[in-house]
Design a protein around this motif. Structure first.
Motif, short mmCIF file in Angstrom:
data_model
loop_
_atom_site.label_atom_id
_atom_site.label_comp_id
_atom_site.label_asym_id
_atom_site.label_seq_id
_atom_site.Cartn_x
_atom_site.Cartn_y
_atom_site.Cartn_z
N CYS A 1 0.84 -1.21 0.00
CA CYS A 1 0.00 0.00 0.00
C CYS A 1 0.87 1.25 0.00
O CYS A 1 2.00 1.24 0.48
CB CYS A 1 -0.91 -0.01 1.22
SG CYS A 1 -1.94 1.46 1.41
N PHE A 2 0.34 2.33 -0.51
CA PHE A 2 1.05 3.60 -0.56
C PHE A 2 0.73 4.49 0.64
O PHE A 2 0.61 5.70 0.51
CB PHE A 2 0.73 4.34 -1.86
CG PHE A 2 1.07 3.57 -3.11
CD1 PHE A 2 2.19 2.75 -3.15
CD2 PHE A 2 0.26 3.66 -4.22
CE1 PHE A 2 2.51 2.03 -4.29
CE2 PHE A 2 0.57 2.94 -5.38
CZ PHE A 2 1.69 2.13 -5.41
N LEU B 1 -2.03 4.85 2.27
CA LEU B 1 -3.24 5.62 1.98
C LEU B 1 -4.01 6.04 3.22
O LEU B 1 -4.59 7.12 3.25
CB LEU B 1 -4.14 4.81 1.04
CG LEU B 1 -3.56 4.57 -0.36
CD1 LEU B 1 -4.57 3.86 -1.24
CD2 LEU B 1 -3.15 5.89 -1.01
N GLY C 1 -6.37 -0.84 1.09
CA GLY C 1 -5.17 -0.09 0.76
C GLY C 1 -4.41 -0.68 -0.41
O GLY C 1 -4.06 0.02 -1.37
N GLN C 2 -4.16 -1.99 -0.33
CA GLN C 2 -3.43 -2.61 -1.43
C GLN C 2 -4.27 -2.73 -2.70
O GLN C 2 -3.75 -2.72 -3.81
CB GLN C 2 -2.86 -3.97 -1.02
CG GLN C 2 -3.87 -5.05 -0.71
CD GLN C 2 -4.07 -5.23 0.79
OE1 GLN C 2 -3.93 -4.27 1.56
NE2 GLN C 2 -4.39 -6.44 1.21
N SER D 1 -4.04 0.72 -4.28
CA SER D 1 -2.66 0.97 -4.70
C SER D 1 -2.26 0.13 -5.91
O SER D 1 -1.68 0.64 -6.87
CB SER D 1 -1.70 0.70 -3.54
OG SER D 1 -1.95 1.54 -2.45
N GLN D 2 -2.57 -1.16 -5.85
CA GLN D 2 -2.05 -2.08 -6.86
C GLN D 2 -3.03 -2.41 -7.99
O GLN D 2 -2.59 -2.80 -9.07
CB GLN D 2 -1.61 -3.39 -6.19
CG GLN D 2 -0.60 -3.21 -5.08
CD GLN D 2 0.68 -2.51 -5.55
OE1 GLN D 2 1.11 -2.67 -6.69
NE2 GLN D 2 1.29 -1.72 -4.66
N ASP E 1 2.34 5.17 -7.45
CA ASP E 1 2.06 5.83 -6.19
C ASP E 1 1.91 7.35 -6.33
O ASP E 1 2.35 7.94 -7.33
CB ASP E 1 3.13 5.49 -5.15
CG ASP E 1 4.46 6.16 -5.42
OD1 ASP E 1 4.58 7.38 -5.19
OD2 ASP E 1 5.40 5.46 -5.86
N TRP E 2 1.28 7.95 -5.34
CA TRP E 2 0.95 9.38 -5.40
C TRP E 2 2.17 10.29 -5.24
O TRP E 2 2.10 11.47 -5.56
CB TRP E 2 -0.10 9.73 -4.35
CG TRP E 2 0.22 9.25 -2.95
CD1 TRP E 2 -0.13 8.07 -2.38
CD2 TRP E 2 0.95 9.96 -1.95
NE1 TRP E 2 0.34 7.97 -1.10
CE2 TRP E 2 1.00 9.12 -0.80
CE3 TRP E 2 1.57 11.21 -1.90
CZ2 TRP E 2 1.65 9.50 0.38
CZ3 TRP E 2 2.21 11.60 -0.72
CH2 TRP E 2 2.25 10.75 0.40
N MET F 1 -6.85 9.24 -5.45
CA MET F 1 -6.66 8.21 -4.42
C MET F 1 -7.37 8.60 -3.13
O MET F 1 -7.94 7.74 -2.45
CB MET F 1 -5.17 7.99 -4.17
CG MET F 1 -4.46 7.26 -5.28
SD MET F 1 -2.78 6.78 -4.78
CE MET F 1 -2.11 6.27 -6.37
#
Length: 291
Positions: A38-39, A41, A96-97, A100-101, A108-109, A119
């Motif tokens: 995850c980024f 988030l 989250g993942q 993100s993915q 990513d942001w 996002m």
């Protein structure tokens, strides 16, 4: 006063009608947070206000000051000590993942700042959808709820498909309407799963039980859906097979309580409560480190 069946015998715990199904329901990594994929988030997209749960205020879309460049929390092991108890009771249920993915295909942001706003809008929606998927998955693991399994599977497949849509399609979803549809099925599943409990089952659905003195209470098979149990004394209570979906357990005392077979109980709810070594938990959940 505690009910006569407040302390289950070893046989009760061993022969629970749904025991094996409930143990099997934990094999769903897609519904468990994977911070490495995850980024960060939850630390960027979500807002929080300075309070007993957060040391400072932060608007949605602004990264938390504790978020590192690798998208990990710089104070993860000291969150409660540093005034961020609210972070320890949050669970994205794997959203989250997914965002993100899947939604943003691994971009990513930080590398693509133009995606940050999208996002920020998408993550809270997918998080709610994943929460529904988590409850549906649990209901599908309840043998006694088999009469609604077909409808639950259809709902699961539909919602899973929605989580895999475009960012634009996700933010346009009417999540409240989806919740209403799924809640009918989850309510029925809960009723079927609790039907084996002998005697009358108490109904405290949506009740205001803030600070209630329920020490040793016989709440086996009770409906506590959406009940406000903030700071309630549930020490030694019999909560076996109780439906706890959406119950607010912040600072509730679960010391010595028996939660064997509790329905729709999440790790986040336990993390928000207080308990001890004598608290009996469902096998798919973990004893919080701060207990």
């Amino acid at each position: 006063m505690a009910s006569q069946d407040a302390v289950p015998s070893p046989g009760d715990r061993q022969d629970h009608p749904d025991r094996q199904d409930r143990q099997d329901r934990q094999d769903h990594p897609d519904l468990q947070a994977d911070c490495a994929a995850c980024f960060g988030l939850c630390c960027m997209a979500l807002p929080f206000a300075r309070s007993a749960d957060f040391a400072v205020s932060k608007p949605a879309g602004q990264p938390c000051s504790n978020l590192r460049t690798d998208f990990r929390c710089g104070i993860h092991e000291r969150l409660r000590d540093r005034g961020y108890a609210g972070c320890t009771v949050f669970d994205c249920f794997g959203a989250g993942q997914k965002v993100s993915q899947v939604t943003f295909a691994g971009t990513d942001w930080r590398a693509a700042p133009e995606t940050a706003r999208a996002m920020t809008e998408v993550f809270p929606v997918v998080r709610q959808l994943h929460e529904l998927l988590r409850y549906i998955t649990e209901a599908l693991g309840l043998a006694l709820a088999r009469p609604v399994h077909q409808e639950l599977r259809r709902a699961r497949d539909r919602i899973d498909g929605l989580t895999r849509g475009s960012a634009a399609s996700i933010v346009e979803l009417d999540v409240n309407a989806l919740r209403g549809e799924v809640n009918v099925l989850l309510l029925r599943a809960g009723e079927l799963a609790r039907a084996h409990v002998p005697g009358p089952r108490k109904n405290h659905r949506g009740a205001d039980l803030v600070g209630a003195k329920l020490s040793g209470a016989g709440l086996r098979g009770a409906s506590l859906r959406g009940a406000l149990l903030v700071a309630a004394d549930l020490s030694g209570a019999d909560l076996r097979d109780a439906d706890l979906i959406g119950a607010d357990l912040r600072d509730a005392d679960l010391s010595g309580a028996d939660l064997t077979g509790a329905l729709f109980l999440t790790q986040a709810q336990l993390n928000a409560a207080r308990g001890d070594a004598a608290t009996v938990l469902p096998p798919v959940l973990s004893r919080p480190a701060h207990w």
